[in-house]
Every structure is written in structure tokens, then in C-alpha cells.
Design a protein around this motif. Structure first.
Motif, PDB file in Angstrom:
ATOM      1  N   PHE A  18       0.834  -1.207   0.000  1.00 20.22           N
ATOM      2  CA  PHE A  18       0.000   0.000   0.000  1.00 20.22           C
ATOM      3  C   PHE A  18       0.863   1.248   0.000  1.00 20.22           C
ATOM      4  N   MET A  19       1.935   1.249   0.791  1.00 21.41           N
ATOM      5  CA  MET A  19       2.829   2.399   0.848  1.00 21.41           C
ATOM      6  C   MET A  19       3.485   2.639  -0.509  1.00 21.41           C
ATOM      7  N   PHE A  20       3.931   1.560  -1.156  1.00 21.79           N
ATOM      8  CA  PHE A  20       4.596   1.689  -2.451  1.00 21.79           C
ATOM      9  C   PHE A  20       3.653   2.302  -3.485  1.00 21.79           C
ATOM     10  N   PHE A  21       2.434   1.768  -3.554  1.00 18.48           N
ATOM     11  CA  PHE A  21       1.459   2.250  -4.528  1.00 18.48           C
ATOM     12  C   PHE A  21       1.071   3.694  -4.234  1.00 18.48           C
ATOM     13  N   SER A  22       0.820   4.020  -2.972  1.00 17.00           N
ATOM     14  CA  SER A  22       0.329   5.339  -2.602  1.00 17.00           C
ATOM     15  C   SER A  22       1.392   6.415  -2.777  1.00 17.00           C
ATOM     16  N   VAL A  23       2.646   6.061  -2.534  1.00 17.51           N
ATOM     17  CA  VAL A  23       3.714   7.060  -2.599  1.00 17.51           C
ATOM     18  C   VAL A  23       4.191   7.285  -4.032  1.00 17.51           C
ATOM     19  N   LEU A  24       4.332   6.211  -4.812  1.00 17.98           N
ATOM     20  CA  LEU A  24       4.896   6.340  -6.152  1.00 17.98           C
ATOM     21  C   LEU A  24       3.860   6.581  -7.246  1.00 17.98           C
ATOM     22  N   TYR A  25       2.623   6.187  -7.003  1.00 19.48           N
ATOM     23  CA  TYR A  25       1.563   6.336  -8.012  1.00 19.48           C
ATOM     24  C   TYR A  25       1.401   7.783  -8.481  1.00 19.48           C
ATOM     25  N   PRO A  26       1.243   8.764  -7.589  1.00 18.11           N
ATOM     26  CA  PRO A  26       1.084  10.150  -8.059  1.00 18.11           C
ATOM     27  C   PRO A  26       2.315  10.683  -8.777  1.00 18.11           C
ATOM     28  N   ALA A  27       3.502  10.250  -8.363  1.00 19.02           N
ATOM     29  CA  ALA A  27       4.725  10.704  -9.029  1.00 19.02           C
ATOM     30  C   ALA A  27       4.774  10.195 -10.468  1.00 19.02           C
ATOM     31  N   MET A  28       4.376   8.940 -10.657  1.00 22.70           N
ATOM     32  CA  MET A  28       4.346   8.376 -12.008  1.00 22.70           C
ATOM     33  C   MET A  28       3.331   9.113 -12.879  1.00 22.70           C
ATOM     34  N   LEU A  29       2.153   9.410 -12.337  1.00 17.75           N
ATOM     35  CA  LEU A  29       1.133  10.126 -13.094  1.00 17.75           C
ATOM     36  C   LEU A  29       1.618  11.526 -13.484  1.00 17.75           C
ATOM     37  N   PHE A  30       2.310  12.178 -12.578  1.00 15.71           N
ATOM     38  CA  PHE A  30       2.827  13.522 -12.864  1.00 15.71           C
ATOM     39  C   PHE A  30       3.828  13.482 -14.011  1.00 15.71           C
ATOM     40  N   MET A  31       4.732  12.525 -13.977  1.00 19.97           N
ATOM     41  CA  MET A  31       5.741  12.433 -15.017  1.00 19.97           C
ATOM     42  C   MET A  31       5.112  12.083 -16.371  1.00 19.97           C
ATOM     43  N   ILE A  32       4.113  11.205 -16.357  1.00 16.58           N
ATOM     44  CA  ILE A  32       3.455  10.802 -17.602  1.00 16.58           C
ATOM     45  C   ILE A  32       2.620  11.949 -18.171  1.00 16.58           C
ATOM     46  N   SER A  33       1.864  12.632 -17.300  1.00 16.35           N
ATOM     47  CA  SER A  33       0.961  13.691 -17.770  1.00 16.35           C
ATOM     48  C   SER A  33       1.712  14.899 -18.309  1.00 16.35           C
ATOM     49  N   THR A  34       2.967  15.071 -17.920  1.00 15.87           N
ATOM     50  CA  THR A  34       3.744  16.223 -18.398  1.00 15.87           C
ATOM     51  C   THR A  34       4.854  15.809 -19.355  1.00 15.87           C
ATOM     52  N   LEU A  35       4.816  14.551 -19.807  1.00 19.90           N
ATOM     53  CA  LEU A  35       5.855  14.044 -20.695  1.00 19.90           C
ATOM     54  C   LEU A  35       5.848  14.826 -22.008  1.00 19.90           C
ATOM     55  N   GLY A  36       6.989  15.392 -22.365  1.00 18.12           N
ATOM     56  CA  GLY A  36       7.111  16.127 -23.617  1.00 18.12           C
ATOM     57  C   GLY A  36       6.456  17.490 -23.624  1.00 18.12           C
TER      58      GLY A  36
END
Length: 246
Positions: A18-36
Motif C-alpha cells: 500500500f505504501m509503495f502504490f500510494s507514494v509512487l503512483y502520483p509521481a508516475m502520473l505527474f511524469m506521464i501527464s507532463t511528458l514532452g
């Protein structure tokens, strides 16, 4: 109450998946949504760059994920296993139970917020003053308590099987209307007005106001305070109601 708060925090930290998903999930979304995305490109009508907008949006979305989705299902399962009933047999007041659950959720939401902000500053080159970084982190973390309280309320009225789908309805609905996926300026005027009176939009607006160099609007703070009292008070009331039945 302090013992219960400490116990809830330790139990949350031990849930590594749960900690892994909750902590890294928003960071991954941020990087993907602003890619390029060009860091200078601005959102029409807001005079705010896409990167800066989505940095706050994904930090808010990640905190909402951690406190709402985690709390609701966990509490519902604890009720079915009899843990909550054991607590009701003690002298623990309803407000202490709710506070303990909110505190454990806040333990997860803070690192998820900080990671997104660090990525915004280092990888995406978002430029803000030191006080703005601190204020955005604190306001986003404090505002997440509203959704932690909502998670407690859902977990206390729903079964373990129903808690997740009910949480997801609130989760996606409030996030979408809050402008966490699409800029709020893309919404029609009537929907923007409606969103301003639901907790998702005022929550995101806290950090975005600070990005403009101003304090959060009093209206947003009052709306969030209202929902915090509503959700936390409702959860505490349901706890006391069950206590009288025990």
C-alpha cells in the motif's frame, strides 16, 4: 487515544504494498501527464504553466488516493473482523477513533506529496520561492484530511465488498470535478460553479493559489472546513451509535 494513533500509524507503515502504490503512483502520473510538455506552455485562462498546474494537481490526486482509498476498505474489513467492535467495548470516544484513522492516513499522504514536488523542482524545473514550496506542501497535506475523514465515513457504513466501489465513485468524481485531470477552464461555466462547492476543486485550488503568489481563498478554506466537519462528525456519530448497541 495516543496509543491508538501510534498503533494505526505503525500498521499503515508496515503495509509495504500500500505504501509503495500510494507514494509512487502520483509521481508516475505527474511524469506521464507532463511528458514532452514545454515547461513554458501556459493554460489558457489561468496564466499558469501546464507543468506547474499538474504538479499541484497530481500531488493533490496522490494524497486523495492514499487517504480515501486506503481508509475506506481497511476500516470496512476491520469492522467485519470484529476489531472495531472490540474498540467500541472500551471507553474510546468516537472523535478519538476518527482522529486516529485520519492521522494514519496523513502518514502516507505527506511523502506522496513531497515526491511530486521534488520532481517538479528538479526534473521539471518549476521555479517557485522557498515559502511557496513549503506552503503548497503543507496546504495540500492539510487539505487531504477532508478525504481521510470521508474514507472513515465510507468504511463505517459500507461492507468490505462495497467499500471499494463506493470509494472509487467519490474518488474519480471528486478528482474529475476538481480539475485534477483536466484544467478547470475546460469546464462549462455552470460546472465550474458547481465544482467550487464540492471538496475536490477547493482542495486543488489551495496549492494553485499559492503558485500565483497569494494566500488560498477564504471560500475554498471554508468549503473544505465544512466537509471536514461533515465527514468526521458523521463518522464519529456512527461510531457512537454502534457503541450504544454494543
Amino acid at each position: 487515544m495516543k496509543t491508538l494513533v501510534r498503533l494505526e500509524i505503525v500498521r499503515t507503515l508496515r503495509n509495504r504494498k500500500f505504501m509503495f502504490f500510494s507514494v509512487l503512483y502520483p509521481a508516475m502520473l505527474f511524469m506521464i501527464s507532463t511528458l514532452g510538455t514545454d515547461k513554458h506552455k501556459q493554460i489558457e485562462g489561468l496564466h499558469l504553466s501546464y507543468v506547474a498546474y499538474y504538479m499541484v494537481a497530481m500531488a493533490s490526486f496522490g494524497a486523495m488516493t492514499a487517504v480515501l482509498m486506503g481508509n475506506a476498505e481497511r476500516i470496512a474489513r476491520e469492522r467485519e473482523k470484529g476489531w472495531v467492535r472490540q474498540l467500541r467495548l472500551t471507553a474510546l470516544p468516537g472523535r478519538s477513533y476518527v482522529i486516529a484513522k485520519i492521522a494514519s492516513a496523513a502518514t502516507v499522504s505527506l511523502p506522496s506529496i513531497l515526491i511530486v514536488l521534488v520532481l517538479g523542482a528538479t526534473v521539471k524545473d518549476v521555479k517557485l520561492d522557498a515559502w511557496q514550496w513549503i506552503a503548497i506542501a503543507f496546504s495540500t497535506w492539510a487539505g487531504s484530511m477532508v478525504f481521510a475523514a470521508l474514507g472513515v465515513a465510507i468504511g463505517y457504513i459500507a461492507t468490505a465488498d462495497a467499500a471499494r466501489p463506493i470509494s472509487m465513485i467519490f474518488y474519480f468524481g471528486l478528482a474529475g470535478l476538481g480539475g485534477l485531470w483536466l484544467p478547470i477552464t475546460n469546464f462549462p461555466g455552470w460546472l465550474q460553479t458547481l465544482a467550487g462547492y464540492l471538496p475536490g476543486r477547493p482542495y486543488a485550488a489551495l496549492g494553485q493559489s499559492i503558485e500565483f503568489g497569494s494566500a488560498p481563498h477564504m471560500k475554498d478554506i471554508l468549503v473544505l472546513a465544512f466537509y471536514l466537519l461533515l465527514f468526521a462528525g458523521g463518522a464519529a456519530w456512527m461510531y457512537r451509535k454502534d457503541t450504544r448497541k454494543a
